[in-house]
Structure formats: C-alpha cells, structure tokens
Scaffold this motif. Structure first.
Motif, PDB file in Angstrom:
ATOM      1  N   GLU A   1      34.130  64.823  38.354  1.00  0.00           N
ATOM      2  CA  GLU A   1      33.663  65.313  39.522  1.00  0.00           C
ATOM      3  C   GLU A   1      34.380  65.105  40.951  1.00  0.00           C
ATOM      4  O   GLU A   1      34.545  65.581  41.933  1.00  0.00           O
ATOM      5  CB  GLU A   1      32.002  64.823  39.928  1.00  0.00           C
ATOM      6  N   LYS A   2      35.124  63.865  40.924  1.00  0.00           N
ATOM      7  CA  LYS A   2      35.815  63.419  42.106  1.00  0.00           C
ATOM      8  C   LYS A   2      37.110  64.245  42.132  1.00  0.00           C
ATOM      9  O   LYS A   2      37.581  64.505  43.296  1.00  0.00           O
ATOM     10  CB  LYS A   2      36.322  62.149  41.978  1.00  0.00           C
ATOM     11  N   LEU A   3      37.716  64.445  41.098  1.00  0.00           N
ATOM     12  CA  LEU A   3      38.754  65.405  41.000  1.00  0.00           C
ATOM     13  C   LEU A   3      38.556  66.777  41.343  1.00  0.00           C
ATOM     14  O   LEU A   3      39.283  67.446  42.413  1.00  0.00           O
ATOM     15  CB  LEU A   3      39.574  65.282  39.758  1.00  0.00           C
ATOM     16  N   LYS A   4      37.720  67.340  40.892  1.00  0.00           N
ATOM     17  CA  LYS A   4      36.897  68.722  41.165  1.00  0.00           C
ATOM     18  C   LYS A   4      36.587  68.816  42.787  1.00  0.00           C
ATOM     19  O   LYS A   4      37.091  69.679  43.337  1.00  0.00           O
ATOM     20  CB  LYS A   4      35.648  68.876  40.500  1.00  0.00           C
ATOM     21  N   GLU A   5      36.191  67.808  43.296  1.00  0.00           N
ATOM     22  CA  GLU A   5      35.868  67.874  44.839  1.00  0.00           C
ATOM     23  C   GLU A   5      36.888  67.960  45.378  1.00  0.00           C
ATOM     24  O   GLU A   5      37.155  68.876  46.529  1.00  0.00           O
ATOM     25  CB  GLU A   5      35.256  66.755  45.241  1.00  0.00           C
ATOM     26  N   LYS A   6      38.191  67.337  45.142  1.00  0.00           N
ATOM     27  CA  LYS A   6      39.545  67.291  45.784  1.00  0.00           C
ATOM     28  C   LYS A   6      39.778  68.632  45.714  1.00  0.00           C
ATOM     29  O   LYS A   6      40.681  69.295  46.853  1.00  0.00           O
ATOM     30  CB  LYS A   6      40.357  66.308  45.198  1.00  0.00           C
ATOM     31  N   HIS A   7      39.984  69.299  44.673  1.00  0.00           N
ATOM     32  CA  HIS A   7      40.488  70.524  44.289  1.00  0.00           C
ATOM     33  C   HIS A   7      39.718  71.715  45.193  1.00  0.00           C
ATOM     34  O   HIS A   7      40.151  72.617  45.776  1.00  0.00           O
ATOM     35  CB  HIS A   7      40.271  70.969  42.806  1.00  0.00           C
ATOM     36  N   LEU A   8      38.462  71.629  45.118  1.00  0.00           N
ATOM     37  CA  LEU A   8      37.652  72.479  45.700  1.00  0.00           C
ATOM     38  C   LEU A   8      37.847  72.706  47.320  1.00  0.00           C
ATOM     39  O   LEU A   8      37.833  73.510  47.983  1.00  0.00           O
ATOM     40  CB  LEU A   8      36.050  72.162  45.705  1.00  0.00           C
ATOM     41  N   ASN A   9      38.076  71.512  47.848  1.00  0.00           N
ATOM     42  CA  ASN A   9      38.484  71.244  49.211  1.00  0.00           C
ATOM     43  C   ASN A   9      39.833  71.966  49.397  1.00  0.00           C
ATOM     44  O   ASN A   9      39.897  72.537  50.484  1.00  0.00           O
ATOM     45  CB  ASN A   9      38.619  69.426  49.568  1.00  0.00           C
ATOM     46  N   ILE A  10      40.790  71.587  48.688  1.00  0.00           N
ATOM     47  CA  ILE A  10      42.030  72.512  48.680  1.00  0.00           C
ATOM     48  C   ILE A  10      41.923  73.933  48.544  1.00  0.00           C
ATOM     49  O   ILE A  10      42.292  74.536  49.658  1.00  0.00           O
ATOM     50  CB  ILE A  10      42.929  71.944  47.766  1.00  0.00           C
ATOM     51  N   LEU A  11      40.975  74.450  47.699  1.00  0.00           N
ATOM     52  CA  LEU A  11      40.854  75.774  47.522  1.00  0.00           C
ATOM     53  C   LEU A  11      40.290  76.443  48.833  1.00  0.00           C
ATOM     54  O   LEU A  11      40.373  77.529  48.792  1.00  0.00           O
ATOM     55  CB  LEU A  11      40.189  76.011  46.294  1.00  0.00           C
ATOM     56  N   SER A  12      39.234  75.784  49.211  1.00  0.00           N
ATOM     57  CA  SER A  12      38.648  76.372  50.518  1.00  0.00           C
ATOM     58  C   SER A  12      39.448  76.849  51.606  1.00  0.00           C
ATOM     59  O   SER A  12      39.303  77.461  52.408  1.00  0.00           O
ATOM     60  CB  SER A  12      37.611  75.083  51.073  1.00  0.00           C
ATOM     61  N   HIS A  13      40.757  76.481  51.595  1.00  0.00           N
ATOM     62  CA  HIS A  13      41.921  76.590  52.509  1.00  0.00           C
ATOM     63  C   HIS A  13      42.427  77.831  52.251  1.00  0.00           C
ATOM     64  O   HIS A  13      42.998  78.609  52.900  1.00  0.00           O
ATOM     65  CB  HIS A  13      42.833  75.483  52.817  1.00  0.00           C
ATOM     66  N   TYR A  14      42.301  78.350  50.901  1.00  0.00           N
ATOM     67  CA  TYR A  14      42.890  79.732  50.545  1.00  0.00           C
ATOM     68  C   TYR A  14      42.137  80.746  50.639  1.00  0.00           C
ATOM     69  O   TYR A  14      42.359  82.134  50.641  1.00  0.00           O
ATOM     70  CB  TYR A  14      43.307  79.316  48.844  1.00  0.00           C
ATOM     71  N   GLY A  15      40.661  80.498  50.884  1.00  0.00           N
ATOM     72  CA  GLY A  15      39.932  81.661  51.056  1.00  0.00           C
ATOM     73  C   GLY A  15      38.519  81.311  50.056  1.00  0.00           C
ATOM     74  O   GLY A  15      38.384  80.196  49.534  1.00  0.00           O
ATOM     75  N   GLU A  16      38.074  82.525  49.653  1.00  0.00           N
ATOM     76  CA  GLU A  16      36.819  82.291  48.689  1.00  0.00           C
ATOM     77  C   GLU A  16      37.106  81.535  47.411  1.00  0.00           C
ATOM     78  O   GLU A  16      38.064  82.168  46.722  1.00  0.00           O
ATOM     79  CB  GLU A  16      36.016  83.583  48.567  1.00  0.00           C
TER      80      GLU A  16
END
Ligand code: GDP
Ligand code: IMO
Ligand code: MG
Length: 423
Positions: A163-178
């Motif tokens: 979950e911790k790593l996923k959160e980090k990824h989702l944070n980065i992905l949010s900068h790319y768009g949906e």
C-alpha cells in the motif's frame, strides 16, 4: 566449476531461448539473471511452440533445475499465466520441483505498469518503445530502495508495504493526468502473489555457489541483448538492466572469477524492436523480405521487428563487453534465398571512416559501409550435420569467425530444437 553465460549480442530476440533449450541437458541448473517479462523466449520441439517470459528455458528438461535469479523483475500475474500455460501442456514445474525463485528478486506491481505507460505516452517521438511491462519503473524502485521483493510476500506486513509503494505511485501518476482503473489487475496481482508463495523461494547466491562447489554445471540465461544494456547499449533506447555478462554476477550472486564460457548469440542479419538507432536498418523490400522470411514479429508484444544487415562493429563491441568465448549464429536459413548478403564492416561517421561504435549514434547517424558476400542459395533447413553445410555458407561462417576473432560453435537453421548444427 564455473558458470557459463548465454546472452544476446544484438538488440534482443537472437534466439537465446532456443539455444538454452538445446544446451540444457548438459547443465544441472539454468538461471535467468536479469530482465523480466519484457523478454519472450521461444522454444519449438515435437511440433509444439512455447514462449517463456520469466521462466528459464531449461524448464522442459525435468533433470535441470531452473532458477529465476535475484536480478530478474517478476510480474506475478504473468508468471502464473506462464505456469498455467505449461500445465495445460502437461508440464508442471511445481510438481516436478524444477523451478525455484530468488527471494531477492523484485516484484512488478500493477502501478509500475501504469507508470511505464504514463511515462512513454509523454515522450512523443522520443518514445523508447517499451514493452510496457513495468520494467523501467520496477528497476527504478529497486535502485531507489523502495522496491518489494519476493521474500517480502511471506512477511506479515506485506500488504502494508504494498500500500505504501502504491500510494507513492498514485501520487506520481496524478501528475500525468487521469489514473486508469486497475482494481481488477490488483485483485489478479494478489491472487498471483498467493500462487507465488507456493514456488520454492531460495537465496540464489547460496544456491548457485553451492552448485558450483559441488561440481555441478550452471548456465546463466540472459534476456534482451547487449545493445539494450543500461550502461553500454544505445542509451536512452535501452532496457533498465545490465544485459551483459557482468549482469550475471549481480543478477545471481556469483563472483566475476566464477564465469566460465560466455556464449554469444547473434542472427545472421539483425533486428530491433522499439525505438532508437539501428545503423544497418533496411527500409526497403530487402528489409521486408527479412521480416517476412524470418517471421520477425515480437514474441511478447507481436510488434513488427525492424530488420537490417549484420553489423560487425556492433558485434565486436558486444564480444568485447561480454568476454565472449563462443559464438552461435542463428536464423541462417532466413538468408537461404538471398543471392547476395551484406555485412557492415565500418561506418561513415561525422566525416570520418570508423570501425567502432561511437558514443553518439542518436543525433549523428553512423552510415554503414557494406561488404557484399555471395549467398549460398540452398535450403539449409533440413541440414543436421556439419558435413552437409553448403560450401558458401561455410565460407560466410569462416569469414565471420576471422573478422570477429571467436569460433562459431553452433549454426541454427530453423526454429525447431533439431535444426541446430554443432560446428
Ligand atoms: P529470444 O528472445 O532471443 O529467445 O528470441 P525470440 O524467441 O524472441 O525470437 C527468435 C525467433 O526466431 C523465434 O520465433 C524462434 O522460434 C525463431 N528462431 C530461432 N532460431 C531460428 C532459426 O535458426 N531459424 C528460424 N527461421 N527461426 C528461428
Ligand atoms: P528478449 O529477451 C527485444 C526492448 C523494447 C524497447 C526497449 C525497452 O526476448 O530478447 P522495456 O520493456 O525493457 O522498457 O523496453 O527494449 N526490449 C526488447 N527487444 N527483445 C527483448 O527481450 C526485449 N526486451 C525489451 O522493445 O525498445
Ligand atoms: Mg525474444
């Protein structure tokens, strides 16, 4: 005892899987040392065809143990699919106990794939042409010291770490768009993690060194090709691991002085899939003929492979980097109907004639200088013995051996296991 290494000398898809399958009866252990399911290694025998992505190509030999090394990145979903596919063909490595997996191998998460896709979509014409399997982002987390490893799946806090790593990824992905929906993938991931726990986990460094100390024979199987190496390939159009011999040391846990033979595999011509420079590329009907006769379509992605002539400066570079001791020439049969065969021996580069691969082949294109060789104009696909090899093909092989300075020990004249000639 020493570890022999088998790897590709070009841009991948040289036929590594086929040759590992041919050689594996001579070995006690086959060990994949890097890459992940970006690889597609094809094996053909008894009118059956298999494509392996993560599993080493010794899996069809029950007497050979197969190790997925610590340097490999594993997508549990793909690994499960591979094993399910094998089971349908009545091959069950778990029951046969001939597959083990390194605890220190890193896991590809569903969000690693989303990151791969997001990053590629922003690259425009500079696209690497990644297989989008999440390879780059997973190795980034490995070197960034955030990654999840196979051994973590047995810890009570695995889900928390995930979950911790996923959160980090989702944070980065949010900068790319949906962010695309990945719930289904996530469910499949956890199902596959349960399955992954049923495959024996090992410490590859101890296993391989113990095998060597006991006098057992080990073959390290490379993925991708030398020109896709993260350090020495056509950067940035490369993969994210060391595809060269050195990668076998870090990818399995063996010291450099334990490396024995290095078997370098190359096609009688050359291919590349994805973006990036390819000095000998043919954008004409000859290139099309190579693609058609060689069935040059990716084993993993089905993409059409770019085709061209063999590139001697690039091969010499690969031989040097890997410490190649033995060469294997693949797909000679694809050239059976060619009157003439071209070989690039030098480049015209920035106003000079050079015979080595220069630093920058992206902004300044090396123009290949070709020598023309006579074709053998004969069907080689039925040849099984050295004595049956056409004279003109022998001449071509001798020329390559002399130019490359290493012996060619096997000749491959078709995809089937049997279409392999010891020279
Ligand atoms: P790898 O990634 O290096 O294992 O190679 P791939 O499996 O991706 O690509 C090699 C392709 O060529 C596969 O479709 C093989 O079945 C096929 N192949 C291997 N050796 C030969 C050969 O000598 N002749 C022909 N015609 N096909 C071959
Ligand atoms: P095997 O083991 C050929 C290429 C991709 C892309 C670049 C980066 O079957 O020879 P990645 O998915 O690693 O981010 O892609 O590397 N590539 C391969 N090309 N054979 C392979 O493996 C490859 N694995 C990656 O096409 O250009
Ligand atoms: Mg392949």
């Amino acid at each position: 005892m020493q570890v022999d290494v088998l790897l590709g000398l070009q841009w991948g898809d040289e036929g590594k899987g086929k040759i590992v399958d041919v050689l594996c009866p001579k070995y006690d252990l086959i060990a994949r040392f890097q890459g992940g399911p970006n690889a597609g290694h094809t094996l053909e025998f008894d009118n059956k065809k298999f494509v392996l992505n993560t599993i080493p190509s010794g899996i069809f030999n029950k007497n050979t143990l197969n190790l997925i090394g610590n340097g490999v990145v594993i997508d549990p979903i793909i690994l499960k699919k591979e094993l399910d596919g094998l089971k349908e063909a009545k091959v069950d490595p778990i029951a046969e106990k001939n597959l083990v997996i390194a605890r220190k191998a890193h896991l590809i998460l569903p969000t690693h794939q989303l990151l791969d896709a997001a990053s590629e979509s922003k690259m425009g014409s500079a696209k690497i042409g990644s297989t989008l399997k999440g390879i780059g982002p997973t190795y980034m987390d490995k070197t960034g010291r955030n990654g999840l490893r196979v051994g973590d799946t047995t810890l009570s806090n695995f889900k928390e770490k995930y979950e911790k790593l996923k959160e980090k990824h989702l944070n980065i992905l949010s900068h790319y768009g949906e962010i695309p929906d990945f719930e289904e993938k996530e469910a499949a991931f956890f199902e596959a993690i349960d399955f992954l726990r049923t495959i024996p986990h090992v410490d590859s460094e101890h296993l391989v060194n113990r095998y060597l100390d006991e006098g057992k024979k080990v073959l390290a199987e490379g993925a991708q090709g030398t020109l896709l190496d993260i350090d020495f390939g056509s950067y940035p159009f490369v993969t994210s691991s060391n595809t060269t011999t050195a990668g076998a040391c870090t990818g399995l846990g063996i010291a450099p002085n334990r490396i024995g033979k290095v078997i370098g595999i190359f096609k009688a011509y050359c291919t590349r899939v994805g973006g990036g420079p390819f000095p000998t590329e043919l954008d004409d009907e000859v290139g099309e003929k190579l693609r058609k006769l060689g069935h040059e379509f990716g084993a993993t992605t089905g993409r059409s492979r770019r085709t061209g002539w063999v590139d001697i400066p690039a091969l010499k570079y690969a031989i040097m980097l890997n410490g190649v001791t033995d060469l294997v020439i693949m797909k000679a049969d694809v050239l059976d109907t060619f009157e003439e065969i071209k070989v690039c021996t030098k480049y015209n580069y920035d106003g000079e004639v050079i015979d080595y691969m220069p630093y920058d082949i992206n902004s300044i294109k090396p123009e290949p200088i070709f020598e023309t060789k006579e074709g053998w104009n004969a069907d080689t696909t039925l040849i099984r013995k050295k004595e049956e090899v056409p004279e003109k093909l022998k001449t071509y092989i001798k020329y390559l051996e002399k130019t490359l300075g290493k012996p060619i020990t096997y000749l491959s004249v078709g995809p089937d296991r049997k279409q392999t000639i010891k020279l």
